[in-house]
Design an enzyme around this catalytic site. Structure first.
Site, PDB file in Angstrom:
ATOM      1  N   ILE A 525       0.838  -1.201   0.000  1.00  0.00           N
ATOM      2  CA  ILE A 525       0.000   0.000   0.000  1.00  0.00           C
ATOM      3  C   ILE A 525       0.868   1.244   0.000  1.00  0.00           C
ATOM      4  O   ILE A 525       1.965   1.267   0.577  1.00  0.00           O
ATOM      5  CB  ILE A 525      -0.933  -0.019   1.229  1.00  0.00           C
ATOM      6  CG1 ILE A 525      -1.827   1.206   1.191  1.00  0.00           C
ATOM      7  CG2 ILE A 525      -0.186  -0.078   2.525  1.00  0.00           C
ATOM      8  CD1 ILE A 525      -2.907   1.141   2.216  1.00  0.00           C
ATOM      9  N   CYS A 526       0.389   2.269  -0.715  1.00  0.00           N
ATOM     10  CA  CYS A 526       0.991   3.603  -0.610  1.00  0.00           C
ATOM     11  C   CYS A 526      -0.175   4.588  -0.622  1.00  0.00           C
ATOM     12  O   CYS A 526      -1.283   4.228  -0.255  1.00  0.00           O
ATOM     13  CB  CYS A 526       1.980   3.861  -1.744  1.00  0.00           C
ATOM     14  SG  CYS A 526       1.214   3.890  -3.367  1.00  0.00           S
ATOM     15  N   ARG A 527       0.068   5.815  -1.074  1.00  0.00           N
ATOM     16  CA  ARG A 527      -1.037   6.764  -0.996  1.00  0.00           C
ATOM     17  C   ARG A 527      -2.063   6.522  -2.094  1.00  0.00           C
ATOM     18  O   ARG A 527      -3.247   6.459  -1.858  1.00  0.00           O
ATOM     19  CB  ARG A 527      -0.507   8.193  -1.068  1.00  0.00           C
ATOM     20  CG  ARG A 527      -1.622   9.218  -0.956  1.00  0.00           C
ATOM     21  CD  ARG A 527      -1.111  10.581  -0.625  1.00  0.00           C
ATOM     22  NE  ARG A 527      -2.231  11.496  -0.462  1.00  0.00           N
ATOM     23  CZ  ARG A 527      -2.816  12.126  -1.470  1.00  0.00           C
ATOM     24  NH1 ARG A 527      -2.377  11.962  -2.696  1.00  0.00           N
ATOM     25  NH2 ARG A 527      -3.843  12.926  -1.259  1.00  0.00           N
TER      26      ARG A 527
END
Ligand code: FAD
Length: 565
Positions: A525-527
């Site tokens: 996950i990232c932004r």
């Protein structure tokens, strides 16, 4: 050949003008029950709000112009009462005098539009309750606002000589595009507006998580939303104001109420002709716009159309399809082999400077019809190159076939560049394009307009990456175990944490692979999904099992955070 056209607005007027262009000899009679032909009902909410100041601006072409340019016998205030298909006649009533005459036809075109849903609720006919469908409706609303009820006009005495003007309140019932557009316009006119909607979301064609973004945006612009609540009745209150009562027991005071509960096809005349009515309640037509009677055609909001993606019958009340269908009916009457290829329901709504648009099938439609052969992606590209001032993020959801990559639908929201992306995707769907075509599509670019990789290309690249197995994805709403790896920078976690995730910023990941499990699937996950994709590629190539969480933190909570960006 004598052609009678019933309804003189979008579908009817387009049909009449096209027919004249194709057949100089045809006798064309167009009857319209209301006082105007060819007016812009799409502009009505903006006339109420004062953006379109003059009523005359809404009158796209006049009776006189249609007579002069196209030699069309236009009759306004003229209602078609009954069709006798065996005699090929229509009974017409002069609305002003009540006089009834009978006209014969060789071909008849019905474009009577839709009727506004108006349930028989207690108090629904009270003064101050309006609908937005015609020019006289908009005029009545403007007059009500300008005249002012006692309450609207009242300056209330306060501490002797001081006065206060209380805030005026509007309640809009129904969160479709007409309800929302009217609500926005009433806010611009200084009203405090509450929108009551029975569903748990506004803009029903959008998937719920995308509608949440719209809801958070309009709330930030002052619109109060009362979702999941239906109206149960209306009561007269003091000073000509009203009370709107809801099923949950709430009461909303209002100085004006706008009913916008949707529309249904107007089939009254079609029924007098014994025409087949379809399963969705619209007039059934074939691809040439022919009804069950070969000499009678029907177009616009009154008909059922085939959904271009699902192939199912649907009701689509939009101006574009109505205009095209009117043209096709004229072509066919003039002997051409024109066909209507179905509708995608491509729509856009502007709200407080932003836009929400969609085309093709939504996820909930695909689920409803039991279609499991689809995948979805979320992305948040900039409207144009980030280094050029004014770039704004667009929240996009794109749906496509898992088996062959065919594009099925798209939804987009943002403050810039939404319209052209959905228009491009709508065209792509109509051409039977796949997500691989989107990867390759050549679109115009300069920094103030787009990016060298346009959001449309990006959507194709991400989706193609998913189908090729380069970027396995997972969605927040999918069940399943996994090791959650957050590759954002530490400062981003201060803004919003991913609960239960281990944080290793992307720049450190190669050096810290020993901290990751090899026996579990890693969900990255990232932004917004970009860095998670880079990390997923690296992990897959170094022997890990990994997936990207599509759309990252934004797709998890984008209702709350997207517009802050
Ligand atoms: C407020 C509002 C905003 C809208 N905004 C948009 C938008 O932004 N984008 C979009 O794509 N669409 C929009 N629409 C929808 C779009 O206007 C309709 O889909 C389109 O006008 C349908 O065309 P039509 O010819 O089927 O019906 P209409 O344009 O509604 O015309 C039907 C006409 O037939 C007349 N009529 C009915 N029965 C009879 C009879 N028996 N005898 C004589 N005349 C009769 C009616 O008086 C009416 O004038 C909007 C609609 C409204 C009301």
């Amino acid at each position: 050949m004598k052609v009678i056209i019933v309804g003189g607005v979008a579908g009817g007027a387009s049909c009449a003008a096209r027919l004249r262009r194709l057949d100089e000899k045809a006798e064309i009679l167009m009857v319209e029950r209301g006082p105007y032909v060819s007016y812009a009902n799409c502009g009505l909410p903006y006339h109420i709000g004062g953006v379109i100041e003059k009523e005359s601006s809404l009158l796209v072409s006049s009776e006189a112009m249609l007579r002069a340019f196209f030699a069309i016998d236009v009759r306004t205030n003229c209602e078609a009462m009954r069709v006798s298909p065996d005699k090929k006649t229509v009974d017409l009533r002069n609305v002003a005098t009540g006089e009834v005459t009978t006209e014969s036809y060789d071909k008849l075109v019905l474009s009577p539009g839709a009727v506004t849903v108006r349930p028989p609720l207690p108090g629904i006919d009270l003064p101050g309750i309006f609908q937005v469908r015609t020019v006289p409706d908009a005029r009545a609303i403007r007059e009500w606002i300008e005249r002012g009820s006692l309450f609207l006009a009242g300056m209330h005495k306060y501490s002797g000589f001081q006065t206060v003007k209380p805030k005026t309140r509007a309640v809009v019932i129904g969160g479709g595009f007409i309800g929302l557009e009217t609500a926005e316009n009433l806010i611009h006119r200084g009203f405090e507006v509450t929108l009551v909607e029975m569903l748990d979301q506004v803009l029903a064609p959008l998937d719920r998580e995308m509608a949440r973004i719209v809801e958070s945006y309009v709330k930030r612009h002052g619109l109060r939303l009362a979702l999941n609540d239906g109206v149960s009745g209306f009561k007269q209150a003091a000073n000509e104001s009203l009370e709107v009562q809801t099923k949950s027991g709430k009461v909303y005071p209002a100085d004006i109420v706008i009913l916008s509960l949707g529309v249904r096809p107007d089939t009254a005349l079609a029924k007098t002709a014994g025409l087949e009515i379809g399963e969705r309640g619209g007039i059934r037509v074939d691809e040439h716009m022919r009804t069950s009677n070969p000499d009678i055609f029907a177009v616009g909001d009154a008909i059922e159309v085939k959904d271009f993606v699902t192939g199912r019958w649907s009701l689509i009340a939009l101006a574009g399809p109505a205009n095209r269908q009117g043209r096709i009916a004229a072509d066919v009457i003039a002997g051409r082999d024109s066909r209507f290829r179905g509708t995608l329901g491509t729509s856009i709504i502007g709200l407080f400077g932003a836009a929400a648009a969609w085309t093709g099938a939504s996820e909930k439609t695909l689920i409803r019809i039991g279609d499991k052969d689809f995948e979805k992606i979320y992305l948040y590209p900039n409207s144009h190159a980030g280094y050029y001032p004014g770039a704004r993020p667009i929240a996009m959801k794109v749906l496509f076939r898992k088996s062959d990559g065919r594009l099925l639908g798209a939804q987009a929201l943002g403050e810039d560049g939404v319209d052209k992306r959905i228009s491009a995707l709508a065209m792509a769907i109509q051409m039977g394009a796949t997500i691989y075509d989107l990867e390759e599509s050549e679109l115009c670019y300069a920094p103030q307009f787009g990016s060298a990789k346009d959001p449309v290309n990006f959507a194709g690249m991400i989706a193609a990456g998913v189908l090729r197995g380069d970027m396995p994805i997972r969605h927040w709403d999918e069940a399943g175990e996994g090791f959650l790896l957050d590759v954002r920078e530490a400062f981003e976690l201060a803004v919003e944490e991913a609960p239960g995730a281990v944080n290793i910023p992307m720049g450190q990941l190669r050096g810290r692979l020993n901290e990751l499990p090899r026996d579990r699937e890693i969900l990255v996950i990232c932004r917004s999904g970009g860095r998670a994709y880079y990390a997923t590629r690296m992990l897959l190539q170094t022997g890990f099992k990994a997936r990207t969480l599509s759309g990252g933190m934004l797709s998890r909570t984008h209702a709350a955070t997207f517009w802050e960006s």
